[in-house]
Scaffold this motif. Structure first.
Motif, PDB file in Angstrom:
ATOM      1  N   ALA A   1       0.731  -1.240  -0.269  1.00 26.90           N
ATOM      2  CA  ALA A   1       0.229   0.037  -0.155  1.00 26.90           C
ATOM      3  C   ALA A   1       0.865   1.230  -0.001  1.00 26.90           C
ATOM      4  O   ALA A   1       1.691   1.417   1.061  1.00 26.90           O
ATOM      5  N   CYS A   2       0.853   2.253  -0.992  1.00 29.43           N
ATOM      6  CA  CYS A   2       1.616   3.155  -1.197  1.00 29.43           C
ATOM      7  C   CYS A   2       0.431   4.504  -1.107  1.00 29.43           C
ATOM      8  O   CYS A   2      -0.166   4.890  -1.950  1.00 29.43           O
ATOM      9  N   ASP A   3       0.740   5.111   0.252  1.00 30.70           N
ATOM     10  CA  ASP A   3      -0.182   6.310   0.461  1.00 30.70           C
ATOM     11  C   ASP A   3       0.493   7.574   0.822  1.00 30.70           C
ATOM     12  O   ASP A   3       1.235   7.710   1.769  1.00 30.70           O
ATOM     13  N   TYR A   4       0.663   8.293  -0.316  1.00 31.00           N
ATOM     14  CA  TYR A   4       0.997   9.743  -0.225  1.00 31.00           C
ATOM     15  C   TYR A   4       0.449  10.956  -0.096  1.00 31.00           C
ATOM     16  O   TYR A   4       0.725  12.007  -0.126  1.00 31.00           O
ATOM     17  N   GLY A   5      -1.030  10.561   0.454  1.00 28.39           N
ATOM     18  CA  GLY A   5      -1.741  11.617   0.635  1.00 28.39           C
ATOM     19  C   GLY A   5      -2.687  12.175  -0.486  1.00 28.39           C
ATOM     20  O   GLY A   5      -3.112  13.256  -0.531  1.00 28.39           O
ATOM     21  N   TYR A   6      -2.930  11.661  -1.488  1.00 34.36           N
ATOM     22  CA  TYR A   6      -3.495  11.876  -2.502  1.00 34.36           C
ATOM     23  C   TYR A   6      -5.031  11.080  -2.965  1.00 34.36           C
ATOM     24  O   TYR A   6      -5.406  11.231  -4.198  1.00 34.36           O
TER      25      TYR A   6
ATOM     26  N   ARG B   1      -5.754 -12.598   2.697  1.00 32.46           N
ATOM     27  CA  ARG B   1      -4.836 -11.260   2.414  1.00 32.46           C
ATOM     28  C   ARG B   1      -3.448 -11.835   2.714  1.00 32.46           C
ATOM     29  O   ARG B   1      -2.979 -12.337   3.597  1.00 32.46           O
ATOM     30  N   PRO B   2      -2.651 -11.630   1.809  1.00 28.61           N
ATOM     31  CA  PRO B   2      -1.226 -12.032   1.787  1.00 28.61           C
ATOM     32  C   PRO B   2      -0.731 -10.854   2.694  1.00 28.61           C
ATOM     33  O   PRO B   2      -1.123 -10.106   3.158  1.00 28.61           O
ATOM     34  N   PRO B   3       0.839 -11.043   2.950  1.00 26.04           N
ATOM     35  CA  PRO B   3       1.516 -10.123   3.938  1.00 26.04           C
ATOM     36  C   PRO B   3       1.302  -8.757   3.324  1.00 26.04           C
ATOM     37  O   PRO B   3       1.236  -8.529   2.043  1.00 26.04           O
ATOM     38  N   LEU B   4       1.063  -7.785   4.206  1.00 21.95           N
ATOM     39  CA  LEU B   4       0.907  -6.207   3.736  1.00 21.95           C
ATOM     40  C   LEU B   4       1.996  -5.389   4.218  1.00 21.95           C
ATOM     41  O   LEU B   4       2.538  -5.471   5.303  1.00 21.95           O
ATOM     42  N   ALA B   5       2.462  -4.615   3.077  1.00 25.03           N
ATOM     43  CA  ALA B   5       3.676  -3.729   3.189  1.00 25.03           C
ATOM     44  C   ALA B   5       3.048  -2.298   3.131  1.00 25.03           C
ATOM     45  O   ALA B   5       2.243  -2.041   2.214  1.00 25.03           O
ATOM     46  N   VAL B   6       3.423  -1.393   3.966  1.00 22.60           N
ATOM     47  CA  VAL B   6       2.768  -0.017   3.811  1.00 22.60           C
ATOM     48  C   VAL B   6       3.794   0.951   3.849  1.00 22.60           C
ATOM     49  O   VAL B   6       4.741   1.043   4.710  1.00 22.60           O
ATOM     50  N   ASP B   7       3.880   1.861   2.931  1.00 26.69           N
ATOM     51  CA  ASP B   7       4.685   3.206   2.870  1.00 26.69           C
ATOM     52  C   ASP B   7       3.593   4.335   2.881  1.00 26.69           C
ATOM     53  O   ASP B   7       2.835   4.494   1.866  1.00 26.69           O
ATOM     54  N   SER B   8       3.357   4.875   3.934  1.00 26.01           N
ATOM     55  CA  SER B   8       2.553   5.926   4.024  1.00 26.01           C
ATOM     56  C   SER B   8       2.980   7.065   4.923  1.00 26.01           C
ATOM     57  O   SER B   8       3.768   7.064   5.846  1.00 26.01           O
ATOM     58  N   ARG B   9       2.495   8.309   4.440  1.00 27.53           N
ATOM     59  CA  ARG B   9       2.714   9.550   5.019  1.00 27.53           C
ATOM     60  C   ARG B   9       2.097   9.564   6.782  1.00 27.53           C
ATOM     61  O   ARG B   9       2.617  10.193   7.489  1.00 27.53           O
TER      62      ARG B   9
END
Length: 497
Positions: A156-161, A178-186
């Motif tokens: 999941a790539c969440d840059y606030g848009y 649900r497979p393993p979840l990786a998160v890159d979020s502000r």
């Protein structure tokens, strides 16, 4: 999985990854400076080129493709020219565009960077920040639900848009599989209810999660993050928190394990645009392939290191990554130390030394080595030669010959020099090297460490670092023998055939 980072590069190939989030068009305008503008005190450039690259979630997907994975990019773009250009950039990176959803009400997010001879002068941002439309959200959520049934990993790539509206987040939370979840979020806390396998905040996002001010020096930042391990894990809800520090590497935190520090390379680069996306893609892939967090962090750091050497929003170069993993550090196979290492008065940096057999490299080794590097600028690792290992461990050891043990150690980003020694103790190396710091695990004490008096007499100090419980080469070998004895292995191992 053990610490064979080259093997890890092979293991991540073919993994199917769903990437959901904010896709961004990175547009670069490059020019040649011709003087100062007459209207204002700013430089004038003659425009010589412009090109588009994937940004945000699209860049994560592009990096996954370059590492050999099979990404599915699920994102929303506008029905505008920028949306068409973003689709073209995604396709050019080898990523499919079938799961890009068009939202007529949105303007595609674009980041325009103006560069003069690779020096960035200005960035202009445009595009919608409001939540995606109801119809687009429903379509994206439906596609995500379908992909979750068959993928090996979701990022999941969440840059606030505005991508992560309730329906999209609900698809992650309520998926039948649900497979393993990786998160890159502000805002990593927003994903806490989903209990991610790993979150990757940068330093600013991590301290915002802590509610603390940003500190100035790299050392202070590392200590601040490492000391708040429990709080960062709790507030993010993640099993692992990997905090990136731009040119200062990363700190990886996991409950019940010592923190792992990685060290960035390519410090001569003027920008780290896209390096965080590369790190996210690489660490998530490595963990999904079964790597321990320490090895996954080293793998990701090496991948990000290939990016900062390139202009623009670059993606990981797998050939360069392979070269790095094959031998990052300097190997001194003959055991001779060069003058630049032994000239204590003139070398101008602190040398940290540690030693061991390192027969089967595992997460405990990587954790200790990464923390050892924090005590100085240069980490030298002494490795027992094969005959020495046999005397210490018995006639069946080592399992891995000296040359290969040194090569694997040299592939770690925290290791600068690898040198073998024939004796049972590295006292001769210590006398020649005169390290400022000598590091060993806390299964020793200063009183029963034979080399401690010598180190202190030469003006150095001894640091004993906590070891990882339950991790040892001897235990790994015993476990393998136990598996064989139990008859659980029913087919021959054809790896390498």
């Amino acid at each position: 999985m053990n610490g064979d980072l080259l093997g890890l590069l092979a293991a991540v190939r073919g993994l199917r990854v769903a990437v959901v989030g904010d896709a961004i068009l990175d547009r670069y305008l490059t020019g040649v400076p011709v003087g100062m503008c007459r209207e204002a005190p700013v430089p004038t450039l003659d425009l010589v080129g412009e090109h588009d690259q994937c940004g945000g979630a699209a860049n994560v997907a592009a990096n996954l493709r370059s590492l050999g994975a099979e990404p599915r990019l699920l994102a929303v773009v506008g029905a505008d020219t920028a949306g068409q250009q973003l689709r073209a950039a995604v396709a050019s990176a080898g990523v499919g565009t079938d799961h890009l959803v068009t939202d007529e009400s949105r303007a595609t997010v674009v980041k325009r960077r103006v560069l003069a001879q690779q020096q960035m002068l200005l960035r202009l941002d445009e595009g919608s920040k409001k939540p995606i439309g109801t119809a687009a959200a429903a379509e994206l959520a439906a596609r995500l639900t379908e992909e979750l049934l068959s993928c090996d990993l979701v990022i999941a790539c969440d840059y606030g848009y505005g991508t992560f509206v309730e329906s999209v987040t609900r698809s992650l939370a309520r998926s039948a599989r649900r497979p393993p979840l990786a998160v890159d979020s502000r805002t990593p806390a927003a994903f806490r209810p989903l209990h991610p396998a790993v979150v990757k905040p940068n330093y600013a996002e991590a301290v915002a999660l802590l509610g603390e001010p940003q500190l100035a020096s790299p050392g202070e930042r590392v200590r601040q993050v490492a000391d708040r391990e429990e709080l960062l894990l709790e507030r993010s809800g993640a099993d692992i928190v990997a905090v990136t520090l731009d040119r200062d590497g990363a700190v990886v935190l996991q409950a019940g394990r010592p923190s792992v520090r990685t060290y960035a390379t390519g410090r001569e680069a003027e920008t780290t645009v896209g390096a965080g996306d590369t790190f996210t893609a690489a660490i998530a892939l490595a963990l999904a392939a079964g790597a321990d967090p320490a090895s996954a962090a080293e793998f990701a750091s090496a991948a990000a290191g290939t990016v900062v050497r390139q202009p623009g929003t670059a993606i990981c170069d797998p050939a360069e990554l392979r070269r790095r993993l094959a031998g990052t550090g300097t190997i001194l196979p003959g055991g001779e130390l060069p003058a630049w290492l032994t000239d204590v008065a003139g070398r101008g940096y602190r040398v940290v030394f540690t030693n061991g057999c390192f027969d089967i490299l595992h997460g405990g080794h990587v954790s200790l080595l990464s923390r050892a590097k924090a005590f100085g600028e240069l980490l030298v690792v002494g490795v027992n030669a094969d005959e020495s290992v046999r005397r210490l461990k018995g006639p069946s050891r080592p399992v891995i010959p000296l040359a290969e043990r040194m090569r694997v150690l040299a592939a770690l980003g925290c290791v600068d020099v690898v040198v073998p020694f024939d004796a049972d103790s590295p006292t001769e190396l210590i006398e020649r090297l005169r390290p400022e710091v000598y590091v060993k695990g806390d299964d020793y004490t200063v009183a029963n460490l034979p080399e401690a008096p010598l180190v202190e007499r030469l003006g150095g100090r001894v640091e004993l670092l906590s070891t990882v419980d339950g991790r040892s080469t001897t235990k790994i070998i015993r476990d393998i023998h136990a598996l064989s004895a139990d008859g659980r292995r029913t087919v021959p191992d054809r790896k390498g055939v």
